[in-house]
Design a protein around this motif. Structure first.
Motif, PDB file in Angstrom:
ATOM      1  N   THR A  66     -10.970  -2.736   3.068  1.00 59.09           N
ATOM      2  CA  THR A  66     -11.411  -3.106   1.712  1.00 59.09           C
ATOM      3  C   THR A  66     -10.352  -3.911   0.958  1.00 59.09           C
ATOM      4  N   TYR A  67      -9.131  -3.940   1.469  1.00 56.85           N
ATOM      5  CA  TYR A  67      -8.072  -4.751   0.862  1.00 56.85           C
ATOM      6  C   TYR A  67      -7.049  -5.053   1.948  1.00 56.85           C
ATOM      7  N   LYS A  68      -6.103  -5.919   1.623  1.00 58.12           N
ATOM      8  CA  LYS A  68      -5.033  -6.260   2.553  1.00 58.12           C
ATOM      9  C   LYS A  68      -3.714  -5.705   2.035  1.00 58.12           C
ATOM     10  N   ALA A  69      -2.886  -5.247   2.959  1.00 56.24           N
ATOM     11  CA  ALA A  69      -1.601  -4.656   2.586  1.00 56.24           C
ATOM     12  C   ALA A  69      -0.482  -5.310   3.369  1.00 56.24           C
ATOM     13  N   LYS A  70       0.629  -5.558   2.677  1.00 58.81           N
ATOM     14  CA  LYS A  70       1.798  -6.119   3.342  1.00 58.81           C
ATOM     15  C   LYS A  70       2.517  -5.026   4.135  1.00 58.81           C
ATOM     16  N   LEU A  71       3.421  -5.445   4.999  1.00 62.53           N
ATOM     17  CA  LEU A  71       4.085  -4.536   5.929  1.00 62.53           C
ATOM     18  C   LEU A  71       4.724  -3.322   5.246  1.00 62.53           C
ATOM     19  N   PRO A  72       5.503  -3.471   4.157  1.00 60.87           N
ATOM     20  CA  PRO A  72       6.119  -2.279   3.550  1.00 60.87           C
ATOM     21  C   PRO A  72       5.090  -1.243   3.118  1.00 60.87           C
ATOM     22  N   LEU A  73       3.964  -1.679   2.569  1.00 60.53           N
ATOM     23  CA  LEU A  73       2.931  -0.746   2.155  1.00 60.53           C
ATOM     24  C   LEU A  73       2.269  -0.099   3.369  1.00 60.53           C
ATOM     25  N   ARG A  74       2.028  -0.878   4.408  1.00 55.25           N
ATOM     26  CA  ARG A  74       1.418  -0.319   5.615  1.00 55.25           C
ATOM     27  C   ARG A  74       2.331   0.728   6.248  1.00 55.25           C
ATOM     28  N   VAL A  75       3.634   0.470   6.225  1.00 57.35           N
ATOM     29  CA  VAL A  75       4.584   1.437   6.779  1.00 57.35           C
ATOM     30  C   VAL A  75       4.573   2.720   5.952  1.00 57.35           C
ATOM     31  N   PHE A  76       4.603   2.576   4.622  1.00 57.61           N
ATOM     32  CA  PHE A  76       4.566   3.762   3.750  1.00 57.61           C
ATOM     33  C   PHE A  76       3.305   4.575   3.989  1.00 57.61           C
ATOM     34  N   LEU A  77       2.153   3.904   4.042  1.00 53.88           N
ATOM     35  CA  LEU A  77       0.889   4.610   4.235  1.00 53.88           C
ATOM     36  C   LEU A  77       0.817   5.275   5.609  1.00 53.88           C
ATOM     37  N   THR A  78       1.492   4.692   6.590  1.00 55.46           N
ATOM     38  CA  THR A  78       1.528   5.305   7.917  1.00 55.46           C
ATOM     39  C   THR A  78       2.336   6.589   7.898  1.00 55.46           C
ATOM     40  N   PHE A  79       3.503   6.558   7.252  1.00 55.06           N
ATOM     41  CA  PHE A  79       4.289   7.783   7.107  1.00 55.06           C
ATOM     42  C   PHE A  79       3.513   8.828   6.310  1.00 55.06           C
ATOM     43  N   ALA A  80       2.861   8.392   5.230  1.00 49.61           N
ATOM     44  CA  ALA A  80       2.072   9.313   4.414  1.00 49.61           C
ATOM     45  C   ALA A  80       0.923   9.911   5.215  1.00 49.61           C
ATOM     46  N   ASN A  81       0.343   9.107   6.092  1.00 51.08           N
ATOM     47  CA  ASN A  81      -0.734   9.602   6.935  1.00 51.08           C
ATOM     48  C   ASN A  81      -0.242  10.684   7.892  1.00 51.08           C
ATOM     49  N   SER A  82       0.965  10.534   8.401  1.00 50.65           N
ATOM     50  CA  SER A  82       1.537  11.572   9.259  1.00 50.65           C
ATOM     51  C   SER A  82       1.824  12.842   8.465  1.00 50.65           C
ATOM     52  N   MET A  83       2.133  12.698   7.178  1.00 51.83           N
ATOM     53  CA  MET A  83       2.295  13.878   6.325  1.00 51.83           C
ATOM     54  C   MET A  83       1.015  14.700   6.273  1.00 51.83           C
ATOM     55  N   ALA A  84      -0.138  14.007   6.314  1.00 56.98           N
ATOM     56  CA  ALA A  84      -1.430  14.670   6.176  1.00 56.98           C
ATOM     57  C   ALA A  84      -1.897  15.328   7.461  1.00 56.98           C
ATOM     58  N   PHE A  85      -1.419  14.856   8.629  1.00 55.62           N
ATOM     59  CA  PHE A  85      -1.726  15.447   9.937  1.00 55.62           C
ATOM     60  C   PHE A  85      -3.238  15.665  10.116  1.00 55.62           C
TER      61      PHE A  85
END
Length: 338
Positions: free
Chosen positions: A106-125
């Protein structure tokens, strides 16, 4: 532009307000569009096979979370605040990351945001991004059928947690293999997380939320572990599961009365903006996942902030005229009294 307030318009100048036709043409993928042709082809129901490992783990998790609730009065205020912040970041890894960015584009994200969201996603397990997005696309394309991983027509318990305690229906696996997942496979951030997922979960979901309160302000290890790690994790899980269960059963359907998903503001509050489910299943390509912009929608506020910071852009939206026309054509009429 849609009438969602001047804030959203000012924050991300690159956002689009496409017509229905433009929105369809502008999507990166179309596997979030419901395919009704499968419904009449559902075969006999296979025997239910319980995954006892998951039953034991989920039981242990929730019993431990209850113990975490008992410990809350003895915890420091900083631990409460840290747990709340970690809950929010964990939830964003699912809502802004696995869901709105990678499942629906639904939107585009630059690399720093994608990296943050990936780490956050691992927090959610909640499984790695690739698997989460694949199953979610199957959920949209074959909603409320045997090919839906958490088919709500099988009852509240199944759609909430039971689907994780049973083997997947064969149609879920078969339909998932037919999806075009090339965009996910081409994303190196997603593939990196998938490769090191177990390690990232140990570190991000359990180790960091436990060690930070213990090391930096002297919280007891038991409080840090059972509150910041276990209780917080269980709350994020159940907030997400409510979207699959309660938001498919309780609420009105102002956009499309022919589908099961509902508008549920209590779920929207607990899942930081993901409870406007009748809208989302009607317009899955809208970055806000609701008609109301930032209202009850912390995830939309977060994406707007990322746009303001230059880390996100090209947010897809649906015009006010298209939304109104859809309400009048297929809605249940509740928008007239809302």
């Amino acid at each position: 532009m849609t009438n969602r307030g001047a804030h959203a318009a000012e924050v991300c100048a690159k956002k689009a307000s496409p017509t229905a036709e433009e929105a369809g043409a502008d999507r990166v993928m179309t596997d979030d569009v419901f395919d009704d042709s499968y419904r009449g082809k559902e075969g006999p129901k296979p025997p239910r096979r319980i995954v006892w490992r998951n039953v034991i783990l989920m039981s242990f998790l929730h019993l431990s979370a209850l113990y975490g609730i008992v410990l809350i009065p003895s915890a420091m205020y900083l631990t409460w605040a840290w747990s709340g912040l970690y809950f929010l970041m964990s939830a964003l890894g699912v809502t802004a990351g696995a869901h709105r960015l990678w499942s629906h584009r639904t939107y585009k994200a630059k690399l720093p945001l994608r990296v943050f969201l990936t780490f956050a996603n691992s927090m959610a397990f909640q499984n790695d991004i690739f698997e989460w997005a694949r199953d979610h696309r199957v959920h949209h394309k074959y909603s409320e059928t045997d090919a839906d991983p958490h088919n709500a027509t099988r009852g509240f318990f199944f759609s909430h947690i039971g689907w994780l305690l049973l083997r997947k229906h064969p149609d879920v696996i078969e339909k998932g293999k037919r999806l075009d997942l090339s965009d996910l496979k081409a994303d190196k951030v997603i593939m990196f997380q998938r490769r090191f997922y177990k390690t990232s979960v140990i570190v991000m979901c359990f180790f960091i939320p436990t060690v930070v309160p213990w090391y930096f302000w002297g919280e007891s290890l038991s409080n840090a572990y059972f509150i910041s790690a276990i209780l917080r994790y269980a709350l994020v899980l159940n907030a997400t599961w409510l979207i699959n269960s309660a938001a498919h059963m309780f609420g009105n359907r102002p956009y499309d009365k022919t589908i099961n998903p509902r508008e549920n503001r209590l779920v929207a509050f607990s899942a930081i903006g993901e409870g406007f489910h009748n809208y989302h299943h009607t317009f899955p390509f809208d970055y806000s996942a609701s008609e109301f912009g930032c209202g009850y929608n912390l995830t939309t506020s977060f994406i707007d902030l990322m746009c303001f910071l230059g880390l996100a852009a090209d947010c897809k939206q649906v015009s006010k005229e298209v939304i109104l026309a859809r309400k009048q054509r297929t809605g249940d009429g509740s928008h007239r009294t809302g």
